[in-house]
Design a protein around this motif. Structure first.
Motif, mmCIF file in Angstrom:
data_model
loop_
_atom_site.group_PDB
_atom_site.id
_atom_site.type_symbol
_atom_site.label_atom_id
_atom_site.label_comp_id
_atom_site.label_asym_id
_atom_site.label_seq_id
_atom_site.Cartn_x
_atom_site.Cartn_y
_atom_site.Cartn_z
ATOM 1 N N ARG A 1 62.481 -17.025 51.704
ATOM 2 C CA ARG A 1 62.573 -15.569 51.654
ATOM 3 C C ARG A 1 63.984 -15.128 51.314
ATOM 4 O O ARG A 1 64.955 -15.601 51.906
ATOM 5 C CB ARG A 1 62.156 -14.966 53.002
ATOM 6 C CG ARG A 1 62.317 -13.448 53.050
ATOM 7 C CD ARG A 1 61.758 -12.857 54.328
ATOM 8 N NE ARG A 1 62.114 -11.452 54.463
ATOM 9 C CZ ARG A 1 61.514 -10.453 53.843
ATOM 10 N NH1 ARG A 1 60.503 -10.706 53.025
ATOM 11 N NH2 ARG A 1 61.892 -9.197 54.019
ATOM 12 N N ASP B 1 59.455 -15.574 48.580
ATOM 13 C CA ASP B 1 59.195 -14.174 48.896
ATOM 14 C C ASP B 1 60.467 -13.386 48.597
ATOM 15 O O ASP B 1 61.453 -13.492 49.318
ATOM 16 C CB ASP B 1 58.800 -14.048 50.363
ATOM 17 C CG ASP B 1 58.505 -12.614 50.764
ATOM 18 O OD1 ASP B 1 58.466 -11.749 49.869
ATOM 19 O OD2 ASP B 1 58.337 -12.356 51.970
ATOM 20 N N GLN C 1 55.071 -13.214 53.403
ATOM 21 C CA GLN C 1 55.516 -14.525 53.854
ATOM 22 C C GLN C 1 54.626 -15.081 54.958
ATOM 23 O O GLN C 1 54.335 -16.288 54.979
ATOM 24 C CB GLN C 1 56.974 -14.466 54.329
ATOM 25 C CG GLN C 1 57.235 -13.552 55.501
ATOM 26 C CD GLN C 1 58.632 -13.749 56.056
ATOM 27 O OE1 GLN C 1 59.182 -14.850 55.997
ATOM 28 N NE2 GLN C 1 59.224 -12.688 56.578
#
Length: 339
Positions: free
Chosen positions: A113, A93, A101
């Motif tokens: 992320r 992400d 996410q």
């Protein structure tokens, strides 16, 4: 009279219990022997052929790069998990502003992320590093299946790429979509000419973003080219390393291409990135000398520092900076437009 004791077999622990979390929905299809071909030279090719026994063959990890893909990420993850041979789905992400996410994790993916948007190239490198950390020591590394986050249920169409790589047909397999003919845009033509100079092979879709490759092929292409030059740079680097490349027909449809000034700007940015990737490889050395690809078409059935791994999520502290062109064109929602 002595009572008879009922003997029951004690259940043996299931093999690989620790990997249940990332098990694929489907089983790996029975692997057919790869067609005979000339034995490649070079250390990377020898390592690739060293693990041909069935017990040494590994599956693939689906690497999905997503930015603000809350509408489609769950469908993409579920489709990737359904691909035979995929035993790990990893979503990178890239600092989405929505709940990408959370939806990816609920769909069954491991999530990475970025705290700042860094672009597709950095996201692929982060995801590949995390996949390498999850590979078992002493075993053949997983192949890596690259999927855009906006594919949705169409991601299942990339299934033929996995056996093309895990069965040692090629080191890099590029998806050919249902649209017939060659991509004709300026960026595609420039990329095709550069690849032809490398190996004499003329690909139909030189900028196809849906592809599967071995760990050796990925290492040959690192550092990856920036932005839209990622695909052509990867293909040239893999061929120059003495590895093999092929295209595989996949049932993945393109979305209608938008028109207007915004699309013209995106095409100009794409062409710039492609030319930068090609020029950089010309500066490193002349382009001839690559190994010939397997064939034109085929048909088959993070760095440890700053990475904090938990049970179902990996958080990456990426304060080192971001790509200058990180925005939307670095995260295609669908296969590369054919211009």
């Amino acid at each position: 009279m002595a009572a008879k004791r009922k003997q029951t077999a004690s259940p043996s622990p299931a093999k690989g219990d620790a990997l249940v979390e990332t098990s694929p929905v489907g089983e790996v299809a029975e692997r057919a022997p790869a067609p005979a071909r000339k034995r490649p030279r070079g250390s990377a090719a020898r390592r690739r052929l060293a693990g041909k026994e069935p017990e040494d063959l590994r599956g693939a990890a689906a690497l999905i790069v997503a930015h603000n893909q809350a509408r489609r990420i769950a469908a993409t993850v579920r489709a990737a998990r359904a691909i035979p041979g995929v035993d790990l789905v990893l979503v990178v992400d890239d600092a989405s502003g929505d709940n990408t996410q959370e939806l990816a994790r609920k769909a069954g993916a491991v999530v990475v992320r970025h705290s700042h948007q860094r672009g597709r190239t950095a996201s692929v490198e982060t995801g590949a590093s995390v996949i390498g950390m999850r590979d078992e020591p002493g075993r053949t590394s997983r192949a890596i299946l690259l999927l855009p986050g906006g594919l949705g249920h169409r991601a299942i169409g990339a299934a033929p790429l996995v056996p093309a790589v895990t069965e040692h047909v090629a080191d890099l397999a590029i998806a050919l979509t249902e649209v017939p003919g060659k991509a004709t845009g300026a960026s595609s033509k420039a990329a095709r000419r550069a690849i032809e100079r490398t190996s004499g092979w003329v690909p139909a879709e030189p900028l196809g973003p849906i592809r599967c490759l071995t760990r050796d092929a990925l290492e040959a292409a690192i550092p990856l080219a920036h932005g839209a030059g990622l695909e052509v740079g990867m293909t040239i680097d893999v061929l120059r390393a003495g590895l093999t490349v092929t295209e595989v027909e996949c049932e993945i449809r393109h979305r209608p291409q938008s028109s207007g000034a915004r699309s013209a700007a995106a095409r100009a940015s794409q062409y710039r990135d492609v030319m930068m990737a090609v020029t950089a490889r010309r500066v490193r050395g002349s382009l001839p000398g690559g190994r010939a690809p397997v064939g034109r078409r085929g048909k088959w059935g993070a760095d440890d520092a700053g990475v904090d791994m938990s049970e179902d999520q990996v958080a990456v502290d990426d304060t080192a900076g971001s790509d200058s062109n990180a925005p939307a064109d670095g995260h295609p929602e669908s296969p590369e437009p054919r211009e």
